[in-house]
Scaffold this motif. Structure first.
Motif, PDB file in Angstrom:
ATOM      1  N   ALA A  17      -7.589   8.110 -52.322  1.00  0.00           N
ATOM      2  CA  ALA A  17      -6.966   8.922 -53.378  1.00  0.00           C
ATOM      3  C   ALA A  17      -7.955   9.513 -54.222  1.00  0.00           C
ATOM      4  O   ALA A  17      -7.516  10.748 -54.503  1.00  0.00           O
ATOM      5  CB  ALA A  17      -6.044   7.626 -54.154  1.00  0.00           C
ATOM      6  N   ARG A  18      -9.041   8.912 -54.507  1.00  0.00           N
ATOM      7  CA  ARG A  18     -10.188   9.838 -55.199  1.00  0.00           C
ATOM      8  C   ARG A  18     -10.631  11.050 -54.475  1.00  0.00           C
ATOM      9  O   ARG A  18     -10.741  12.012 -55.131  1.00  0.00           O
ATOM     10  CB  ARG A  18     -11.353   8.867 -55.578  1.00  0.00           C
ATOM     11  N   GLN A  21      -8.594  13.525 -55.129  1.00  0.00           N
ATOM     12  CA  GLN A  21      -8.243  13.603 -56.732  1.00  0.00           C
ATOM     13  C   GLN A  21      -6.818  13.231 -57.370  1.00  0.00           C
ATOM     14  O   GLN A  21      -6.236  13.984 -57.980  1.00  0.00           O
ATOM     15  CB  GLN A  21      -8.571  15.209 -56.970  1.00  0.00           C
ATOM     16  N   CYS A  22      -6.443  12.121 -56.475  1.00  0.00           N
ATOM     17  CA  CYS A  22      -5.075  11.842 -56.943  1.00  0.00           C
ATOM     18  C   CYS A  22      -5.171   9.992 -57.353  1.00  0.00           C
ATOM     19  O   CYS A  22      -6.361   9.488 -57.012  1.00  0.00           O
ATOM     20  CB  CYS A  22      -4.048  11.656 -55.900  1.00  0.00           C
ATOM     21  N   THR A  23      -4.232   9.418 -57.590  1.00  0.00           N
ATOM     22  CA  THR A  23      -4.210   7.970 -57.793  1.00  0.00           C
ATOM     23  C   THR A  23      -3.544   7.543 -56.451  1.00  0.00           C
ATOM     24  O   THR A  23      -2.603   8.260 -55.801  1.00  0.00           O
ATOM     25  CB  THR A  23      -3.368   7.487 -58.875  1.00  0.00           C
ATOM     26  N   ASP A  26       0.336   7.920 -56.658  1.00  0.00           N
ATOM     27  CA  ASP A  26       0.607   9.384 -56.079  1.00  0.00           C
ATOM     28  C   ASP A  26       0.773   9.492 -54.626  1.00  0.00           C
ATOM     29  O   ASP A  26       1.379  10.127 -54.219  1.00  0.00           O
ATOM     30  CB  ASP A  26      -0.467  10.480 -56.765  1.00  0.00           C
ATOM     31  N   VAL A  27      -0.415   9.035 -53.789  1.00  0.00           N
ATOM     32  CA  VAL A  27      -0.476   9.106 -52.544  1.00  0.00           C
ATOM     33  C   VAL A  27       0.626   8.612 -51.772  1.00  0.00           C
ATOM     34  O   VAL A  27       1.355   9.048 -50.816  1.00  0.00           O
ATOM     35  CB  VAL A  27      -1.954   8.897 -52.012  1.00  0.00           C
ATOM     36  N   MET A  30       3.840   9.753 -50.336  1.00  0.00           N
ATOM     37  CA  MET A  30       3.886  11.334 -49.889  1.00  0.00           C
ATOM     38  C   MET A  30       3.996  11.511 -48.849  1.00  0.00           C
ATOM     39  O   MET A  30       4.030  10.717 -47.742  1.00  0.00           O
ATOM     40  CB  MET A  30       2.028  11.621 -50.380  1.00  0.00           C
ATOM     41  N   GLN A  38      -2.111  19.611 -48.383  1.00  0.00           N
ATOM     42  CA  GLN A  38      -3.537  19.204 -49.067  1.00  0.00           C
ATOM     43  C   GLN A  38      -4.736  19.369 -48.202  1.00  0.00           C
ATOM     44  O   GLN A  38      -5.758  19.649 -48.578  1.00  0.00           O
ATOM     45  CB  GLN A  38      -3.402  17.861 -49.663  1.00  0.00           C
TER      46      GLN A  38
END
Ligand code: ADP
Length: 379
Positions: A17-18, A21-23, A26-27, A30, A38
């Motif tokens: 996730a990092r 650049q998400c948590t 968030d992922v 998806m 992305q």
């Protein structure tokens, strides 16, 4: 990160996730489509896996992430389709696991380049082994023939012993079994030699015994030499490790070079008159005392002006079954050893290929382990 059969992300690690650049929250959930937007390049991987027949299909490749306002950054991706058995019962389709490792465009391109070369090298080694199959069959024929003879003798003695047991007869049997074992070990050594030659491995840098490598390369080709009636002459005193000309490198790669140059020389002499097929290998330390040079000269067809300019280019070949990658790879391998590979025309007939390898200074050579030739330990 893992995606389920419905194409959405089922789970992912914090590190994954990092990278996006998400948590994690968030992922997870998806859609595959959003993920492909992305990660530029991921769609290629998804398509490759979808097209694959094998339920364990894999795909590796570079992915680009266009961060907002930042320069794009590159990751190396590895995606593996999970076997059907790993899916929850009732789920159709297929699921996959995606692993990302950070990298730059430069490093992934370099890695791809190295992987391509390694594959090419492996193919050409395997090809050489294909050609070597005739030699191998010929070499193996000898110990196998002896083995059959010995075993026939042992069987006859056993029949005699059964009728009239005697202590002398038993020791004859033991000798016969020992002879058979010797022949089996001899056959295993022949096979081992070819296996070591084809094994793909990480490059090493160790002291190499070039004389031993030259001898084992000639042994690998001995049947070809005999079949073509090629006379071999060696003037290779400078290669002897006793004479203090240490060279460091990867023995398997250097042998690949020697075998290729020797094989080319044999091929080049195919149309030379039978009594004039000579292969001469010589060696010397250059005037500056910095390089060890090996020269492989033949009395073959020589190299015309047209061919001379293209010889080291990939896929240049004049042989009906040639692949044309040998010299190109040999030059890369020698340059990897900070050496040089070139050729010169001979005055009378044929040409000479030269290999120059840097000598290791005394102090440095003491630090390096010695390369163990597969035929045995180098002195
Ligand atoms: P391949 O052996 O598959 O053709 P190489 O890259 O090893 O690939 O060799 C490329 C070409 O260089 C050969 O096809 C041949 O035309 C030429 N060549 C290589 N070595 C010699 C030699 N000793 N004498 C004459 N021509 C040679």
């Amino acid at each position: 990160m893992g995606a389920g059969a419905n194409g959405t992300v089922q789970w992912c690690t914090e590190a994954f996730a990092r990278l996006l650049q998400c948590t994690v929250a968030d992922v997870v959930g998806m859609s595959g489509f959003a993920l492909c937007l992305q990660l530029v390049g991921l769609a290629d991987g998804v398509a490759a896996l979808a097209a694959g027949q094998d339920s364990h299909a894999e795909w590796s490749g570079p992915l680009r992430m266009d961060g907002s306002g930042n320069a794009p950054c590159w990751h190396h991706a590895h995606m593996r389709r999970l076997p059907k058995a790993a899916l929850a019962s009732g789920e159709g389709g297929s699921a996959a696991v995606l692993r990302l490792s950070p990298g730059s465009e430069q490093t992934s391109a370099t890695r791809r380049h190295l992987e391509d070369r390694e594959r090419l090298l492996f193919t050409s080694r395997s090809l050489a082994v294909g050609e070597m199959a005739t030699t191998l069959a010929h070499e193996l024929n000898q110990p196998l023939g002896s083995l059959a003879n010995v075993l026939r003798g042992v069987k006859a003695r056993m029949v005699t012993l059964k009728a009239a047991p005697s202590p002398g007869g038993m020791s004859h049997l033991e000798q016969g079994v020992q002879l058979a074992l010797d022949q089996v070990q001899y056959a295993a050594r022949i096979i081992g030699r070819v296996r070591d030659f084809t094994q793909s491995h990480q490059p090493r840098r160790e002291l190499v015994d070039l004389l031993a490598l030259l001898h084992s390369s000639l042994t690998l080709l001995d049947w070809d030499l005999a079949r073509h009636g090629v006379r071999v002459s060696l003037d290779v005193q400078a290669l002897s490790t006793q004479d203090g000309a240490p060279v460091a490198g990867d023995g398997v790669m250097l042998q690949q070079v020697l075998v290729n140059l020797l094989r080319n020389a044999i091929d080049a002499m195919a149309d030379s008159p039978p009594g004039e097929r000579r292969l001469s290998v010589s060696s010397q330390v250059d005037d500056a005392g910095e390089h060890l040079e090996i020269a492989i000269a033949d009395t073959g067809c020589g190299i015309g002006e047209d061919a001379a300019g293209q010889l080291f280019m990939p896929f240049f070949t004049t042989k009906p079954t040639g692949m044309g990658v040998g010299l190109n790879i040999c030059r890369s391998l020698i340059e990897l050893h900070q050496g040089r590979l070139w050729f010169t025309p001979n005055e009378e007939r044929g040409c000479t290929f030269h290999v120059a390898l840097p000598l290791v200074p005394d102090a440095a050579s003491a630090q390096l382990p010695r390369f163990h030739d597969f035929g045995g330990t180098c002195p």
